[in-house]
Enzyme design. Structure first.
Site, PDB file in Angstrom:
ATOM      1  N   ASN A 268     -38.938  16.752  37.958  1.00  0.00           N
ATOM      2  CA  ASN A 268     -39.517  17.635  38.981  1.00  0.00           C
ATOM      3  C   ASN A 268     -39.540  16.888  40.309  1.00  0.00           C
ATOM      4  O   ASN A 268     -39.118  15.736  40.393  1.00  0.00           O
ATOM      5  CB  ASN A 268     -40.913  18.115  38.553  1.00  0.00           C
ATOM      6  CG  ASN A 268     -41.848  16.957  38.326  1.00  0.00           C
ATOM      7  OD1 ASN A 268     -42.154  16.208  39.237  1.00  0.00           O
ATOM      8  ND2 ASN A 268     -42.291  16.790  37.079  1.00  0.00           N
TER       9      ASN A 268
ATOM     10  N   LYS B  17     -23.301  11.620  25.410  1.00  0.00           N
ATOM     11  CA  LYS B  17     -23.213  12.553  26.530  1.00  0.00           C
ATOM     12  C   LYS B  17     -22.628  13.887  26.046  1.00  0.00           C
ATOM     13  O   LYS B  17     -21.606  13.908  25.355  1.00  0.00           O
ATOM     14  CB  LYS B  17     -22.324  11.942  27.624  1.00  0.00           C
ATOM     15  CG  LYS B  17     -22.262  12.793  28.850  1.00  0.00           C
ATOM     16  CD  LYS B  17     -21.317  12.199  29.889  1.00  0.00           C
ATOM     17  CE  LYS B  17     -21.117  13.220  31.001  1.00  0.00           C
ATOM     18  NZ  LYS B  17     -19.889  12.984  31.738  1.00  0.00           N
TER      19      LYS B  17
ATOM     20  N   PRO C 218     -46.775  16.050  24.722  1.00  0.00           N
ATOM     21  CA  PRO C 218     -48.230  15.871  24.609  1.00  0.00           C
ATOM     22  C   PRO C 218     -48.869  16.066  25.973  1.00  0.00           C
ATOM     23  O   PRO C 218     -48.266  15.728  26.996  1.00  0.00           O
ATOM     24  CB  PRO C 218     -48.372  14.421  24.139  1.00  0.00           C
ATOM     25  CG  PRO C 218     -47.101  13.758  24.516  1.00  0.00           C
ATOM     26  CD  PRO C 218     -46.031  14.815  24.479  1.00  0.00           C
ATOM     27  N   ASP C 219     -50.073  16.621  25.994  1.00  0.00           N
ATOM     28  CA  ASP C 219     -50.803  16.770  27.255  1.00  0.00           C
ATOM     29  C   ASP C 219     -51.731  15.558  27.387  1.00  0.00           C
ATOM     30  O   ASP C 219     -52.707  15.412  26.647  1.00  0.00           O
ATOM     31  CB  ASP C 219     -51.596  18.073  27.257  1.00  0.00           C
ATOM     32  CG  ASP C 219     -52.153  18.377  28.636  1.00  0.00           C
ATOM     33  OD1 ASP C 219     -52.780  17.480  29.234  1.00  0.00           O
ATOM     34  OD2 ASP C 219     -51.938  19.495  29.118  1.00  0.00           O
ATOM     35  N   ILE C 220     -51.409  14.688  28.337  1.00  0.00           N
ATOM     36  CA  ILE C 220     -52.116  13.399  28.443  1.00  0.00           C
ATOM     37  C   ILE C 220     -53.560  13.619  28.884  1.00  0.00           C
ATOM     38  O   ILE C 220     -54.499  13.091  28.279  1.00  0.00           O
ATOM     39  CB  ILE C 220     -51.373  12.470  29.439  1.00  0.00           C
ATOM     40  CG1 ILE C 220     -49.904  12.351  29.015  1.00  0.00           C
ATOM     41  CG2 ILE C 220     -52.018  11.088  29.481  1.00  0.00           C
ATOM     42  CD1 ILE C 220     -48.990  11.823  30.096  1.00  0.00           C
TER      43      ILE C 220
ATOM     44  N   PHE D  47     -55.483  16.889  38.033  1.00  0.00           N
ATOM     45  CA  PHE D  47     -54.942  17.618  39.176  1.00  0.00           C
ATOM     46  C   PHE D  47     -54.447  18.962  38.643  1.00  0.00           C
ATOM     47  O   PHE D  47     -54.256  19.124  37.435  1.00  0.00           O
ATOM     48  CB  PHE D  47     -53.781  16.853  39.823  1.00  0.00           C
ATOM     49  CG  PHE D  47     -54.221  15.895  40.902  1.00  0.00           C
ATOM     50  CD1 PHE D  47     -54.977  14.783  40.587  1.00  0.00           C
ATOM     51  CD2 PHE D  47     -53.887  16.121  42.231  1.00  0.00           C
ATOM     52  CE1 PHE D  47     -55.399  13.899  41.577  1.00  0.00           C
ATOM     53  CE2 PHE D  47     -54.289  15.254  43.228  1.00  0.00           C
ATOM     54  CZ  PHE D  47     -55.046  14.147  42.906  1.00  0.00           C
TER      55      PHE D  47
ATOM     56  N   LYS E 160     -58.812  21.351  29.531  1.00  0.00           N
ATOM     57  CA  LYS E 160     -58.457  19.936  29.401  1.00  0.00           C
ATOM     58  C   LYS E 160     -59.679  19.025  29.413  1.00  0.00           C
ATOM     59  O   LYS E 160     -59.552  17.813  29.423  1.00  0.00           O
ATOM     60  CB  LYS E 160     -57.478  19.553  30.513  1.00  0.00           C
ATOM     61  CG  LYS E 160     -56.208  20.434  30.496  1.00  0.00           C
ATOM     62  CD  LYS E 160     -55.116  19.870  31.354  1.00  0.00           C
ATOM     63  CE  LYS E 160     -53.917  20.809  31.399  1.00  0.00           C
ATOM     64  NZ  LYS E 160     -52.645  20.122  31.535  1.00  0.00           N
TER      65      LYS E 160
HETATM   66  O1  PMT Z   1     -46.117  13.098  43.812  1.00  0.00           O
HETATM   67  P1  PMT Z   1     -46.275  13.839  45.139  1.00  0.00           P
HETATM   68  O2  PMT Z   1     -44.942  14.230  45.739  1.00  0.00           O
HETATM   69  O3  PMT Z   1     -47.129  13.074  46.101  1.00  0.00           O
HETATM   70  O4  PMT Z   1     -47.015  15.226  44.828  1.00  0.00           O
HETATM   71  C1  PMT Z   1     -48.335  15.201  44.388  1.00  0.00           C
HETATM   72  C2  PMT Z   1     -48.551  16.213  43.241  1.00  0.00           C
HETATM   73  C3  PMT Z   1     -48.294  17.607  43.755  1.00  0.00           C
HETATM   74  C4  PMT Z   1     -47.612  15.929  42.081  1.00  0.00           C
HETATM   75  C5  PMT Z   1     -50.021  16.006  42.780  1.00  0.00           C
HETATM   76  O5  PMT Z   1     -50.897  16.239  43.848  1.00  0.00           O
HETATM   77  C6  PMT Z   1     -50.361  16.941  41.619  1.00  0.00           C
HETATM   78  O6  PMT Z   1     -50.683  18.105  41.770  1.00  0.00           O
HETATM   79  N1  PMT Z   1     -50.268  16.397  40.368  1.00  0.00           N
HETATM   80  C7  PMT Z   1     -50.422  17.174  39.150  1.00  0.00           C
HETATM   81  C8  PMT Z   1     -49.082  17.770  38.769  1.00  0.00           C
HETATM   82  C9  PMT Z   1     -49.139  18.585  37.488  1.00  0.00           C
HETATM   83  O7  PMT Z   1     -48.419  18.311  36.570  1.00  0.00           O
HETATM   84  O8  PMT Z   1     -50.053  19.543  37.484  1.00  0.00           O
HETATM   85  P2  PMT Z   1     -50.271  20.580  36.237  1.00  0.00           P
HETATM   86  O9  PMT Z   1     -51.089  21.667  36.817  1.00  0.00           O
HETATM   87  O10 PMT Z   1     -48.994  20.934  35.620  1.00  0.00           O
HETATM   88  O11 PMT Z   1     -51.095  19.761  35.181  1.00  0.00           O
HETATM   89  C10 PMT Z   1     -52.524  19.731  35.179  1.00  0.00           C
HETATM   90  C11 PMT Z   1     -53.023  18.352  34.866  1.00  0.00           C
HETATM   91  O12 PMT Z   1     -52.628  17.973  33.548  1.00  0.00           O
HETATM   92  C12 PMT Z   1     -52.515  17.258  35.790  1.00  0.00           C
HETATM   93  O13 PMT Z   1     -53.581  16.348  35.976  1.00  0.00           O
HETATM   94  C13 PMT Z   1     -51.373  16.611  34.995  1.00  0.00           C
HETATM   95  O14 PMT Z   1     -51.224  15.234  35.324  1.00  0.00           O
HETATM   96  C14 PMT Z   1     -51.900  16.772  33.571  1.00  0.00           C
HETATM   97  N2  PMT Z   1     -50.847  16.885  32.558  1.00  0.00           N
HETATM   98  C15 PMT Z   1     -49.988  17.949  32.556  1.00  0.00           C
HETATM   99  C16 PMT Z   1     -49.076  18.083  31.548  1.00  0.00           C
HETATM  100  C17 PMT Z   1     -49.011  17.098  30.542  1.00  0.00           C
HETATM  101  N3  PMT Z   1     -48.129  17.182  29.553  1.00  0.00           N
HETATM  102  N4  PMT Z   1     -49.856  16.046  30.577  1.00  0.00           N
HETATM  103  C18 PMT Z   1     -50.757  15.927  31.568  1.00  0.00           C
HETATM  104  O15 PMT Z   1     -51.535  14.962  31.594  1.00  0.00           O
END
Ligand code: PMT
Length: 409
Positions: free
Chosen positions: A216, A294, A312-314, A332, A350
């Site tokens: 991403n 490949k 996995p969702d960390i 976030f 979460k």
């Molecule tokens: O890296 P930059 O270019 O500076 O941009 C910053 C950002 C936009 C990436 C950052 O501010 C941000 O929003 N990070 C969270 C990105 C994200 O994956 O959001 P989410 O809504 O999909 O996930 C929610 C939360 O679960 C997040 O804290 C994410 O880290 C966590 N997560 C999600 C999926 C997963 N499999 N494991 C996780 O821990």
């Protein structure tokens, strides 16, 4: 480590924001900081002496010529009993008095007589704040070494919009904690000295085959800025980062990973910690079959289909830990629609203590960009901040997390 109890002298000026000072007193006491309050005559029009002294658990001082106070403690002594003098709200009038060196009531006299650092939280109408006289006074106070927190920009009680709103109590507490972190003899670093903060940042790369991957647009800037801000507050910082092209902030321990599964393992390896912040844009899915060779076009025009499986969702894993769950778990939420509602759902699902929500639609330019507009989503409230550089967002967030951590500890 200095073990003397911490104490501030809190001067509550006469502004509508005076009610927030009651919350500030509560937060300070929770953080182990005693508060000796001075309430100006105008301040007493907004909050009662009884509510101030009730929350502070101490006598409130109101009048320069109050004989009882003078008999028990002179105003000179009063001005020096604390480590720090805090004026919140600091009105245009109080600021003007400070800049001019006037001492015609208890608050201004204490401010003149003190030999301690002074921190002020200005609060006034936007036009008053922008008035050249106020700006001259502010410049004078800055030259005099007065510390500032705020003012914030936003909707004002008077119906106007702009800078002039008093900093939130949690932000004032954060500024107070910063003072203690950097000024008390024997405390070498900051409010997070001796505390461990784990931060995830950047994207993850999920391999399709040895040369291709799913990724991403996360640059890691927001997460790296958080790591830098945490170091500035004295924390020990472990930064678990996906592949990015950024310099490592000095003092940070960097753990480089590629995939979500590696990121989970790396975070697990850094526990226990005090604060965990999940800023990484983790891929929700990876390919079910990780091809060892490949993948090739066979010339038939047939397009391969990729079967995905969930990663996995960390954050969710750490948020739900029974053992070693960090006392403060911050997630976030990267959303392109219904930002707040979706963040509220993530907070619950979460088991995070707080979610920092941001709009990552293409137009926002947040992912990969240098600025961010965030909303702090808690169980019962939402606080929206103005657009700022990612560094400014990070500093403000870390101040807030530190204050929250201290409040809960
Ligand atoms: O890296 P930059 O270019 O500076 O941009 C910053 C950002 C936009 C990436 C950052 O501010 C941000 O929003 N990070 C969270 C990105 C994200 O994956 O959001 P989410 O809504 O999909 O996930 C929610 C939360 O679960 C997040 O804290 C994410 O880290 C966590 N997560 C999600 C999926 C997963 N499999 N494991 C996780 O821990």
């Amino acid at each position: 480590m200095n073990t003397e109890p911490k104490r501030i002298l809190l001067i509550i000026g006469g502004g509508i924001a005076a009610y927030k000072s009651l919350e500030l007193i509560r937060l300070c006491r929770k953080a182990g900081i005693a508060v000796t309050p001075i309430l100006t005559r105008a301040g007493a029009e907004f909050v009662t002496p009884m509510s101030v002294s009730g929350l502070a658990g101490e006598e409130v001082y109101t009048d320069l010529f109050d004989l009882t106070d003078e008999a028990e403690m002179g105003h000179i002594q009063l001005s020096r009993i604390a480590d720090l003098v805090v004026a919140a709200p600091a009105t245009a009038d109080l600021i003007a008095k400070m800049a001019a060196g006037l001492a015609n009531d208890l608050a201004s006299t204490a401010l003149m007589a003190t030999d301690k650092p002074v921190l002020i939280a200005p609060a006034m109408n936007v036009r008053m704040w922008q008035h050249p006289a106020t700006q001259r006074n502010i410049a004078t106070l800055k030259q005099d070494g007065v510390l500032f927190t705020g003012p914030d920009e936003g909707d004002m009680a008077c119906g106007e919009y702009g800078p002039g709103r008093m900093s939130e109590p949690a932000d004032i507490l954060a500024a107070i904690m910063r003072f203690y972190g950097s000024h008390l003899p024997g405390v070498p670093h900051g409010p997070l000295t001796g505390r461990k903060v784990v931060i995830t940042a950047g994207p993850t790369h999920e391999p399709i085959d040895p040369v291709r991957y799913i990724a991403n647009r996360s640059s890691g800037k927001q997460g790296y800025a958080l790591a830098e801000a945490a170091i500035a507050l004295g924390a020990e910082v472990a930064l678990v980062s996906g592949p990015v092209h950024l310099p490592v902030p000095p003092g940070v321990e960097l753990i480089q990973v590629e995939t979500a599964r590696e990121m989970l393992a790396a975070v697990g390896g850094e526990l226990p910690c005090d604060i965990a912040i999940f800023c990484a844009a983790v891929a929700d899915w990876r390919t079910a079959a990780d091809a060892k060779q490949k993948m090739k076009k066979d010339g038939s025009g047939k397009v391969p289909s990729l079967e995905l499986t969930e990663n996995p969702d960390i954050l969710k894993t750490i948020g739900h830990l029974k053992k070693h769950r960090p006392p403060l778990v911050i997630g976030f939420a990267a959303e392109t629609e219904n930002v707040i509602v979706n963040a509220q759902k993530k907070l619950k699902a979460k088991a995070a203590d707080l979610i920092v929500a941001n709009d990552v639609s293409h137009e926002s330019g947040v992912m990969g960009g240098s600025q961010n507009t965030v909303h702090l989503v808690g169980k019962d409230d939402v606080e929206s901040w103005d657009k700022m550089s990612k560094q400014a967002v990070a500093r403000k967030l870390m101040d807030r997390f530190a204050a929250l951590y201290i409040e809960r500890a």
